[in-house]
Design a protein around this motif. Structure first.
Motif, PDB file in Angstrom:
ATOM      1  N   LEU A 241       0.830  -1.207   0.000  1.00  0.00           N
ATOM      2  CA  LEU A 241       0.000   0.000   0.000  1.00  0.00           C
ATOM      3  C   LEU A 241       0.864   1.255   0.000  1.00  0.00           C
ATOM      4  N   VAL A 242       1.902   1.258   0.841  1.00  0.00           N
ATOM      5  CA  VAL A 242       2.780   2.430   0.931  1.00  0.00           C
ATOM      6  C   VAL A 242       3.531   2.636  -0.376  1.00  0.00           C
ATOM      7  N   ARG A 365     -11.386  10.233   7.830  1.00  0.00           N
ATOM      8  CA  ARG A 365     -10.524  10.255   6.643  1.00  0.00           C
ATOM      9  C   ARG A 365     -10.957   9.254   5.583  1.00  0.00           C
ATOM     10  N   GLY A 366     -11.576   8.152   6.006  1.00  0.00           N
ATOM     11  CA  GLY A 366     -12.085   7.183   5.055  1.00  0.00           C
ATOM     12  C   GLY A 366     -11.012   6.585   4.166  1.00  0.00           C
ATOM     13  N   LEU A 367     -11.290   6.520   2.860  1.00  0.00           N
ATOM     14  CA  LEU A 367     -10.406   5.859   1.908  1.00  0.00           C
ATOM     15  C   LEU A 367      -9.118   6.628   1.655  1.00  0.00           C
ATOM     16  N   THR A 368      -9.029   7.826   2.154  1.00  0.00           N
ATOM     17  CA  THR A 368      -7.801   8.614   1.963  1.00  0.00           C
ATOM     18  C   THR A 368      -6.799   8.394   3.090  1.00  0.00           C
ATOM     19  N   PHE A 369      -7.001   7.366   3.906  1.00  0.00           N
ATOM     20  CA  PHE A 369      -6.143   7.155   5.073  1.00  0.00           C
ATOM     21  C   PHE A 369      -4.684   6.952   4.672  1.00  0.00           C
ATOM     22  N   TYR A 370      -4.425   6.431   3.482  1.00  0.00           N
ATOM     23  CA  TYR A 370      -3.050   6.124   3.078  1.00  0.00           C
ATOM     24  C   TYR A 370      -2.185   7.368   2.951  1.00  0.00           C
ATOM     25  N   ARG A 371      -2.803   8.548   2.936  1.00  0.00           N
ATOM     26  CA  ARG A 371      -2.027   9.785   2.823  1.00  0.00           C
ATOM     27  C   ARG A 371      -1.392  10.189   4.151  1.00  0.00           C
ATOM     28  N   ASN A 372      -1.846   9.585   5.236  1.00  0.00           N
ATOM     29  CA  ASN A 372      -1.331   9.911   6.562  1.00  0.00           C
ATOM     30  C   ASN A 372      -0.561   8.710   7.092  1.00  0.00           C
ATOM     31  N   GLN A 373       0.718   8.903   7.411  1.00  0.00           N
ATOM     32  CA  GLN A 373       1.553   7.773   7.818  1.00  0.00           C
ATOM     33  C   GLN A 373       1.093   7.152   9.136  1.00  0.00           C
ATOM     34  N   TYR A 374       0.601   7.959  10.048  1.00  0.00           N
ATOM     35  CA  TYR A 374       0.105   7.411  11.304  1.00  0.00           C
ATOM     36  C   TYR A 374      -1.149   6.559  11.071  1.00  0.00           C
ATOM     37  N   MET A 375      -1.949   6.953  10.077  1.00  0.00           N
ATOM     38  CA  MET A 375      -3.128   6.175   9.740  1.00  0.00           C
ATOM     39  C   MET A 375      -2.729   4.844   9.101  1.00  0.00           C
ATOM     40  N   VAL A 376      -1.642   4.832   8.367  1.00  0.00           N
ATOM     41  CA  VAL A 376      -1.147   3.592   7.773  1.00  0.00           C
ATOM     42  C   VAL A 376      -0.793   2.587   8.868  1.00  0.00           C
ATOM     43  N   ILE A 401      -2.714   4.219  20.325  1.00  0.00           N
ATOM     44  CA  ILE A 401      -3.436   5.409  20.784  1.00  0.00           C
ATOM     45  C   ILE A 401      -2.661   6.669  20.391  1.00  0.00           C
ATOM     46  N   PHE A 402      -1.354   6.631  20.600  1.00  0.00           N
ATOM     47  CA  PHE A 402      -0.504   7.749  20.196  1.00  0.00           C
ATOM     48  C   PHE A 402      -0.646   8.029  18.695  1.00  0.00           C
ATOM     49  N   CYS A 403      -0.600   6.968  17.877  1.00  0.00           N
ATOM     50  CA  CYS A 403      -0.746   7.132  16.428  1.00  0.00           C
ATOM     51  C   CYS A 403      -2.125   7.677  16.079  1.00  0.00           C
ATOM     52  N   SER A 404      -3.147   7.200  16.777  1.00  0.00           N
ATOM     53  CA  SER A 404      -4.507   7.655  16.510  1.00  0.00           C
ATOM     54  C   SER A 404      -4.668   9.142  16.768  1.00  0.00           C
ATOM     55  N   ILE A 405      -4.020   9.634  17.806  1.00  0.00           N
ATOM     56  CA  ILE A 405      -4.100  11.064  18.138  1.00  0.00           C
ATOM     57  C   ILE A 405      -3.235  11.886  17.192  1.00  0.00           C
ATOM     58  N   GLN A 406      -2.074  11.348  16.831  1.00  0.00           N
ATOM     59  CA  GLN A 406      -1.172  12.088  15.947  1.00  0.00           C
ATOM     60  C   GLN A 406      -1.741  12.258  14.544  1.00  0.00           C
ATOM     61  N   THR A 407      -2.691  11.408  14.131  1.00  0.00           N
ATOM     62  CA  THR A 407      -3.252  11.528  12.787  1.00  0.00           C
ATOM     63  C   THR A 407      -3.884  12.897  12.551  1.00  0.00           C
ATOM     64  N   PHE A 408      -4.376  13.529  13.612  1.00  0.00           N
ATOM     65  CA  PHE A 408      -5.015  14.834  13.474  1.00  0.00           C
ATOM     66  C   PHE A 408      -4.018  15.984  13.645  1.00  0.00           C
ATOM     67  N   LEU A 409      -2.791  15.655  14.061  1.00  0.00           N
ATOM     68  CA  LEU A 409      -1.795  16.696  14.306  1.00  0.00           C
ATOM     69  C   LEU A 409      -0.680  16.692  13.272  1.00  0.00           C
ATOM     70  N   GLN A 411       1.133  14.624   9.596  1.00  0.00           N
ATOM     71  CA  GLN A 411       0.923  13.761   8.448  1.00  0.00           C
ATOM     72  C   GLN A 411       1.992  12.681   8.335  1.00  0.00           C
ATOM     73  N   GLU A 412       3.221  13.010   8.747  1.00  0.00           N
ATOM     74  CA  GLU A 412       4.327  12.093   8.552  1.00  0.00           C
ATOM     75  C   GLU A 412       5.136  11.914   9.824  1.00  0.00           C
ATOM     76  N   LEU A 413       5.786  10.751   9.905  1.00  0.00           N
ATOM     77  CA  LEU A 413       6.724  10.504  10.988  1.00  0.00           C
ATOM     78  C   LEU A 413       7.950  11.383  10.815  1.00  0.00           C
ATOM     79  N   PRO A 414       8.628  11.725  11.913  1.00  0.00           N
ATOM     80  CA  PRO A 414       9.889  12.468  11.777  1.00  0.00           C
ATOM     81  C   PRO A 414      10.897  11.643  10.980  1.00  0.00           C
TER      82      PRO A 414
END
Length: 439
Positions: A241-242, A365-376, A401-409, A411-414
């Protein structure tokens, strides 16, 4: 007027100091919890080899430090709709507890701890996420844990082949004597097969998201040889997917490099790979068995689950909590599909609410989740519900839980900089220091 201004200024300073102190303590609780829960099984195993009493002492010290802080301090965090829904679910479980068909008070408390206790970290982590340094600091510690799990798995795998004495020693801390004496697949640092395989697989995904392709390839190979097909499959699907949605992977050099890498890997382990794939769909394979059980026993567990809870079950014996609950559907002994066990124990209403709380970002986010790395990463973890409850291990659940919260803050991992080797530094610049996030 000047006095009023000074008073306001002093009040603001005190408020900031109090906020920083609270952040520091919350951060320490969270980091202590992920380390203790990651090492819990190993610590208990070491203590068990000395004395059962010492194991009870270790449990008595570690478990409260993992599960009590979120229950005590969640009220001081930042609350949202998920936290309100969590409270509603807990109230619903308490009110419906007299209606449960089976289970005792101990199994009920253990079930609450398994499914819900760590969810109270949600407001705490959301509060800590206000600090720009929290993301880097948290991931630094999570990477250390994943590295430790991966090294343990690699050493156990290699020593199983070349130095069996080392592998047997590493397995000797397991609860089951069969696991302790067998030289089959590595059981991992958590001593339960699944958690170690999950750690390696999620590390693969994280390294791929950070574009560290060499280390990703090595970890993906390790995930394959660990023999846990669920998590290797999850890592493989997530990787596809990535790669399929990442623009930079379209560069010719990466296409050629990836083709050469996979071709070399296939030639080096062709026989093993072919026998590995047969297990998914061949006659009498585990894949076929799980599918058949999903159709037969799965249908039983789903239809008998209903909307209301049936009660939490203790499946398996424990030297601390004793024997399992007497009344257990025989389907539990042959069916390992996690989502069906959740549905049977908690009922359809609570199971659906639990999934909403945990995977809330997918609703927005629905089907666009792949655009957010935390959502992946959340997508990767969701695959595990078709087979095992590994994602409910405390340090894993806190990470999700951390990833779930970061999805709104974010887009990408450091991205790890080539210039500065310290994790969390990106774009060749040093991170802004935050005293509340130090350890």
């Amino acid at each position: 007027m000047r006095w009023v201004n000074n008073s306001s200024e002093i009040g603001g300073i005190r408020s900031r100091i109090a906020s920083t102190t609270r952040q520091r303590w919350f951060y320490r609780f969270v980091i202590a919890a992920i380390y203790l829960s990651a090492l819990d099984s190993l610590l208990r195993g070491m203590a068990r080899t000395v004395s059962p009493t010492l194991e009870i002492l270790v449990v008595g010290l570690t478990q409260p430090l993992i599960y009590v802080p979120p229950l005590l301090f969640a009220w001081y965090g930042t609350h949202d709709r998920r936290f309100v829904l969590l409270l509603a679910v807990v109230v619903f479980l308490i009110l419906s507890s007299p209606l449960r068909i089976q289970g005792d008070l101990l199994s009920y408390l253990l079930g609450f701890k398994l499914y819900f206790a760590c969810l109270f970290y949600i407001p705490i982590i959301k509060y800590l996420s206000k600090s720009p340094a929290f993301e880097r600091a948290f991931l630094k510690h999570m990477f250390r844990i994943l590295i430790a799990y991966s090294i343990w798995a690699a050493v156990e795998l290699v020593s199983t082949i070349y130095v069996p004495a080392i592998a047997l020693r590493m397995k000797s801390f397991a609860l089951s004597e069969e696991q302790a004496m067998g030289l089959g697949r590595p059981i991992g640092m958590a001593l339960d097969y699944q958690t170690g395989a999950f750690a390696v697989a999620v590390f693969c995904v994280l390294l791929l998201l950070q574009k560290r392709y060499v280390w990703y390839s090595l970890l993906l190979g390790l995930s394959f040889f660990l023999g846990l097909r669920t998590w290797f499959f999850a890592a493989f699907v997530t990787s596809a997917l990535v790669m399929g949605t990442r623009a930079s992977i379209g560069k010719t050099i990466w296409i050629i490099g990836g083709a050469v890498l996979f071709a070399g890997f296939y030639l080096a382990a062709r026989n093993y790979i072919e026998s590995y794939l047969v297990v998914f769909g061949g006659e009498g394979s585990s894949g076929q068995i799980i599918y058949d059980l999903f159709i037969s026993d799965g249908w039983f567990l789903f239809t008998h689950g209903g909307l209301l809870p049936n009660g939490f079950l203790r499946v398996g014996a424990s030297p601390i909590f004793g024997e399992m609950t007497d009344i257990v559907p025989h389907q539990f002994f042959v069916n390992e599909i996690a989502i069906l066990r959740m549905h049977y124990e908690m009922g359809g209403i609570v199971t659906l609410m639990w999934l909403v709380i945990m995977y809330f970002p997918f609703l927005s986010r629905g089907l666009t989740f792949y655009r957010n790395q935390y959502m992946v990463i959340l997508f990767f973890s969701s695959i595990g519900f078709v087979h095992h409850l590994t994602v409910l291990k405390p340090f894993i659940l806190i990470f999700l839980i951390f990833c779930s919260i970061q999805t709104f803050l974010k887009q990408e991992l450091p991205v790890k900089s080539k210039r500065f080797r310290r994790f969390g530094v990106s774009n060749g610049r040093r991170p802004i220091k935050d005293s509340s996030m130090t350890t």
